[in-house]
Design a protein around this motif. Structure first.
Motif, PDB file in Angstrom:
ATOM      1  N   GLY A  85       0.806  -1.217   0.000  1.00  0.00           N
ATOM      2  CA  GLY A  85       0.000   0.000   0.000  1.00  0.00           C
ATOM      3  C   GLY A  85       0.837   1.263   0.000  1.00  0.00           C
ATOM      4  O   GLY A  85       2.069   1.229   0.048  1.00  0.00           O
ATOM      5  N   LEU A  86       0.152   2.393  -0.053  1.00  0.00           N
ATOM      6  CA  LEU A  86       0.792   3.704  -0.017  1.00  0.00           C
ATOM      7  C   LEU A  86       1.072   4.127   1.421  1.00  0.00           C
ATOM      8  O   LEU A  86       0.295   3.817   2.331  1.00  0.00           O
ATOM      9  CB  LEU A  86      -0.115   4.765  -0.637  1.00  0.00           C
ATOM     10  CG  LEU A  86      -0.078   5.025  -2.139  1.00  0.00           C
ATOM     11  CD1 LEU A  86      -1.062   6.134  -2.466  1.00  0.00           C
ATOM     12  CD2 LEU A  86       1.314   5.399  -2.622  1.00  0.00           C
ATOM     13  N   GLU A  87       2.151   4.862   1.607  1.00  0.00           N
ATOM     14  CA  GLU A  87       2.419   5.444   2.916  1.00  0.00           C
ATOM     15  C   GLU A  87       1.365   6.507   3.224  1.00  0.00           C
ATOM     16  O   GLU A  87       0.906   7.230   2.331  1.00  0.00           O
ATOM     17  CB  GLU A  87       3.815   6.076   2.934  1.00  0.00           C
ATOM     18  CG  GLU A  87       4.943   5.078   2.816  1.00  0.00           C
ATOM     19  CD  GLU A  87       6.303   5.765   2.841  1.00  0.00           C
ATOM     20  OE1 GLU A  87       6.358   6.978   3.135  1.00  0.00           O
ATOM     21  OE2 GLU A  87       7.310   5.089   2.548  1.00  0.00           O
ATOM     22  N   LYS A 176       9.034   8.710  -5.616  1.00  0.00           N
ATOM     23  CA  LYS A 176       8.925   7.714  -4.544  1.00  0.00           C
ATOM     24  C   LYS A 176       7.774   6.725  -4.756  1.00  0.00           C
ATOM     25  O   LYS A 176       7.555   5.851  -3.930  1.00  0.00           O
ATOM     26  CB  LYS A 176       8.717   8.415  -3.191  1.00  0.00           C
ATOM     27  CG  LYS A 176       9.873   9.312  -2.773  1.00  0.00           C
ATOM     28  CD  LYS A 176       9.570   9.976  -1.444  1.00  0.00           C
ATOM     29  CE  LYS A 176      10.710  10.874  -1.002  1.00  0.00           C
ATOM     30  NZ  LYS A 176      10.411  11.550   0.290  1.00  0.00           N
ATOM     31  N   ASN A 177       7.040   6.879  -5.870  1.00  0.00           N
ATOM     32  CA  ASN A 177       5.863   6.058  -6.105  1.00  0.00           C
ATOM     33  C   ASN A 177       5.787   5.660  -7.574  1.00  0.00           C
ATOM     34  O   ASN A 177       6.480   6.207  -8.427  1.00  0.00           O
ATOM     35  CB  ASN A 177       4.587   6.841  -5.747  1.00  0.00           C
ATOM     36  CG  ASN A 177       4.644   7.478  -4.386  1.00  0.00           C
ATOM     37  OD1 ASN A 177       4.435   6.825  -3.375  1.00  0.00           O
ATOM     38  ND2 ASN A 177       4.953   8.768  -4.334  1.00  0.00           N
ATOM     39  N   TYR A 178       4.922   4.686  -7.857  1.00  0.00           N
ATOM     40  CA  TYR A 178       4.631   4.302  -9.234  1.00  0.00           C
ATOM     41  C   TYR A 178       3.403   5.093  -9.662  1.00  0.00           C
ATOM     42  O   TYR A 178       2.328   4.950  -9.087  1.00  0.00           O
ATOM     43  CB  TYR A 178       4.363   2.803  -9.309  1.00  0.00           C
ATOM     44  CG  TYR A 178       3.882   2.300 -10.657  1.00  0.00           C
ATOM     45  CD1 TYR A 178       4.565   2.609 -11.824  1.00  0.00           C
ATOM     46  CD2 TYR A 178       2.743   1.503 -10.755  1.00  0.00           C
ATOM     47  CE1 TYR A 178       4.129   2.144 -13.055  1.00  0.00           C
ATOM     48  CE2 TYR A 178       2.300   1.022 -11.979  1.00  0.00           C
ATOM     49  CZ  TYR A 178       3.004   1.349 -13.131  1.00  0.00           C
ATOM     50  OH  TYR A 178       2.568   0.877 -14.348  1.00  0.00           O
ATOM     51  N   VAL A 179       3.563   5.963 -10.646  1.00  0.00           N
ATOM     52  CA  VAL A 179       2.474   6.796 -11.151  1.00  0.00           C
ATOM     53  C   VAL A 179       2.197   6.390 -12.593  1.00  0.00           C
ATOM     54  O   VAL A 179       3.108   6.357 -13.425  1.00  0.00           O
ATOM     55  CB  VAL A 179       2.829   8.292 -11.081  1.00  0.00           C
ATOM     56  CG1 VAL A 179       1.653   9.142 -11.570  1.00  0.00           C
ATOM     57  CG2 VAL A 179       3.222   8.695  -9.663  1.00  0.00           C
ATOM     58  N   VAL A 180       0.937   6.072 -12.900  1.00  0.00           N
ATOM     59  CA  VAL A 180       0.627   5.601 -14.248  1.00  0.00           C
ATOM     60  C   VAL A 180      -0.754   6.082 -14.671  1.00  0.00           C
ATOM     61  O   VAL A 180      -1.674   6.157 -13.862  1.00  0.00           O
ATOM     62  CB  VAL A 180       0.716   4.056 -14.321  1.00  0.00           C
ATOM     63  CG1 VAL A 180      -0.366   3.395 -13.473  1.00  0.00           C
ATOM     64  CG2 VAL A 180       0.659   3.556 -15.759  1.00  0.00           C
ATOM     65  N   LEU A 187      -5.469   8.727 -13.308  1.00  0.00           N
ATOM     66  CA  LEU A 187      -4.025   8.813 -13.125  1.00  0.00           C
ATOM     67  C   LEU A 187      -3.744   8.290 -11.719  1.00  0.00           C
ATOM     68  O   LEU A 187      -4.137   8.902 -10.732  1.00  0.00           O
ATOM     69  CB  LEU A 187      -3.554  10.259 -13.278  1.00  0.00           C
ATOM     70  CG  LEU A 187      -2.053  10.523 -13.131  1.00  0.00           C
ATOM     71  CD1 LEU A 187      -1.245   9.722 -14.141  1.00  0.00           C
ATOM     72  CD2 LEU A 187      -1.761  12.019 -13.294  1.00  0.00           C
ATOM     73  N   GLU A 188      -3.087   7.130 -11.631  1.00  0.00           N
ATOM     74  CA  GLU A 188      -3.011   6.406 -10.367  1.00  0.00           C
ATOM     75  C   GLU A 188      -1.627   6.509  -9.728  1.00  0.00           C
ATOM     76  O   GLU A 188      -0.607   6.544 -10.424  1.00  0.00           O
ATOM     77  CB  GLU A 188      -3.387   4.940 -10.590  1.00  0.00           C
ATOM     78  CG  GLU A 188      -4.781   4.807 -11.217  1.00  0.00           C
ATOM     79  CD  GLU A 188      -5.331   3.409 -11.153  1.00  0.00           C
ATOM     80  OE1 GLU A 188      -4.610   2.484 -10.730  1.00  0.00           O
ATOM     81  OE2 GLU A 188      -6.512   3.227 -11.521  1.00  0.00           O
ATOM     82  N   VAL A 189      -1.625   6.551  -8.398  1.00  0.00           N
ATOM     83  CA  VAL A 189      -0.395   6.619  -7.615  1.00  0.00           C
ATOM     84  C   VAL A 189      -0.370   5.425  -6.667  1.00  0.00           C
ATOM     85  O   VAL A 189      -1.297   5.239  -5.875  1.00  0.00           O
ATOM     86  CB  VAL A 189      -0.309   7.925  -6.799  1.00  0.00           C
ATOM     87  CG1 VAL A 189       1.039   8.019  -6.076  1.00  0.00           C
ATOM     88  CG2 VAL A 189      -0.509   9.145  -7.699  1.00  0.00           C
ATOM     89  N   MET A 190       0.710   4.632  -6.753  1.00  0.00           N
ATOM     90  CA  MET A 190       0.814   3.421  -5.948  1.00  0.00           C
ATOM     91  C   MET A 190       2.217   3.294  -5.352  1.00  0.00           C
ATOM     92  O   MET A 190       3.114   4.067  -5.683  1.00  0.00           O
ATOM     93  CB  MET A 190       0.495   2.194  -6.811  1.00  0.00           C
ATOM     94  CG  MET A 190      -0.961   2.089  -7.195  1.00  0.00           C
ATOM     95  SD  MET A 190      -1.241   0.997  -8.608  1.00  0.00           S
ATOM     96  CE  MET A 190      -0.682   2.037  -9.944  1.00  0.00           C
ATOM     97  N   HIS A 191       2.385   2.320  -4.500  1.00  0.00           N
ATOM     98  CA  HIS A 191       3.698   2.007  -3.937  1.00  0.00           C
ATOM     99  C   HIS A 191       4.699   1.831  -5.072  1.00  0.00           C
ATOM    100  O   HIS A 191       4.374   1.296  -6.129  1.00  0.00           O
ATOM    101  CB  HIS A 191       3.594   0.728  -3.102  1.00  0.00           C
ATOM    102  CG  HIS A 191       4.827   0.392  -2.339  1.00  0.00           C
ATOM    103  ND1 HIS A 191       5.924  -0.221  -2.926  1.00  0.00           N
ATOM    104  CD2 HIS A 191       5.140   0.566  -1.032  1.00  0.00           C
ATOM    105  CE1 HIS A 191       6.855  -0.403  -2.011  1.00  0.00           C
ATOM    106  NE2 HIS A 191       6.406   0.073  -0.860  1.00  0.00           N
ATOM    107  N   GLN A 192       5.932   2.268  -4.851  1.00  0.00           N
ATOM    108  CA  GLN A 192       6.936   2.287  -5.919  1.00  0.00           C
ATOM    109  C   GLN A 192       7.253   0.907  -6.496  1.00  0.00           C
ATOM    110  O   GLN A 192       7.688   0.791  -7.644  1.00  0.00           O
ATOM    111  CB  GLN A 192       8.227   2.934  -5.416  1.00  0.00           C
ATOM    112  CG  GLN A 192       8.868   2.226  -4.245  1.00  0.00           C
ATOM    113  CD  GLN A 192      10.078   2.978  -3.710  1.00  0.00           C
ATOM    114  OE1 GLN A 192      10.559   3.912  -4.334  1.00  0.00           O
ATOM    115  NE2 GLN A 192      10.555   2.583  -2.542  1.00  0.00           N
TER     116      GLN A 192
END
Length: 270
Positions: A85-87, A176-180, A187-192
């Protein structure tokens, strides 16, 4: 010989009306009868794909799904193999950014709930909650508290607006994250460490299936990591130009029996 097929859901497995074609059901059920693993790989949570799994006859503990774009790997009955998960600090930063720049966003928690602090909730978020058969809560990070399990954050807004801010968001959160960009409105932001390719690699190792025994089918940029891992990469005719650059084969569209064509060409024994 293909032993596992990883399939994206929206605009790939489903047609443009969000339903399974009869031809798709037929070839997938036939593949399963030939001992091929069929793994749905989606940005949706399990709740958002469970009804499709039931239609396909993928219902037992020894069948798996990759959900939240790779953040969760689990059996179709909900037994989790891995979760990232995300911090909470990133979640708070995304919340501040959303409200400061008037860009609609939400997070998805470990229970598949859609949560946003936007009081003017985007229609995209409403549709997302409906498609995922999930609850929609209006909560701030403070109200949720630091024990909240945030699986991913989603900027969910009009295509034109996301087109304008995508590069800035990637610059701000992509270190610091995986953005796709998962779709025009997402537009999604997830754990790196999270993406569909990494999740597929973890699952295939558990199942003792090598990359060259895997076919991946998708249509968008968030499918590219699994294209990079799989032995055969199939992109739908309706897929993006970016995805097609990674295709070993471009099949027909999601409205024109593209899944059937790919299975008949690469998977099913005659």
């Amino acid at each position: 010989m293909i032993r596992l097929v990883a399939i994206d859901v929206d605009d790939t497995l489903l047609n443009s009306h969000g339903v399974l074609l009869e031809s798709t059901k037929t070839v997938i059920k036939r593949a399963i009868s030939q001992q091929v693993k069929v793994v749905l790989c989606s940005g949706r949570p399990l709740a958002g794909v469970k009804h499709f799994l039931a239609e396909l006859g993928i219902t037992t503990d020894n069948q798996y799904v990759i959900t939240f774009n790779g953040a969760v790997i689990e059996s179709v009955t909900g037994k989790k193999l891995a979760e990232s998960g995300l911090e909470f600090s990133i979640y708070k930063e995304i919340d501040r950014y959303s409200n400061k720049h008037d860009i609609a966003y939400n997070i998805v928690d470990a229970d598949s709930q859609i949560i946003t602090s936007n009081h003017n909730v985007s229609w995209v978020t409403v549709v997302q909650a409906w498609e995922n058969r999930a609850g929609l809560l209006i909560r701030t990070p403070t109200e949720l508290g630091e024990t909240a399990q945030v699986i991913k954050a989603v900027f969910a807004d009009e295509k034109d607006k996301l087109d304008q801010v995508e590069k800035e968001i990637i610059k701000k959160f992509g270190q610091k994250n995986y953005v796709v960009r998962a779709a025009d409105n997402f537009l999604e932001v997830m754990h790196q460490d999270v993406n569909k390719g990494n999740a597929l690699k973890i699952l295939s190792k558990k199942l003792n299936i090598s990359a060259n025994e895997i076919m991946a089918i998708g249509d968008e940029r968030n499918d590219i990591p699994m294209f990079n891992f799989a032995g055969i990469s199939v992109v739908m005719a309706n897929g993006s130009a970016a995805a097609k650059e990674y295709a070993d084969y471009v099949t027909e569209s999601n409205d024109e029996n593209g899944i059937e064509q790919a299975f008949n060409k690469f998977v099913l024994s005659k």
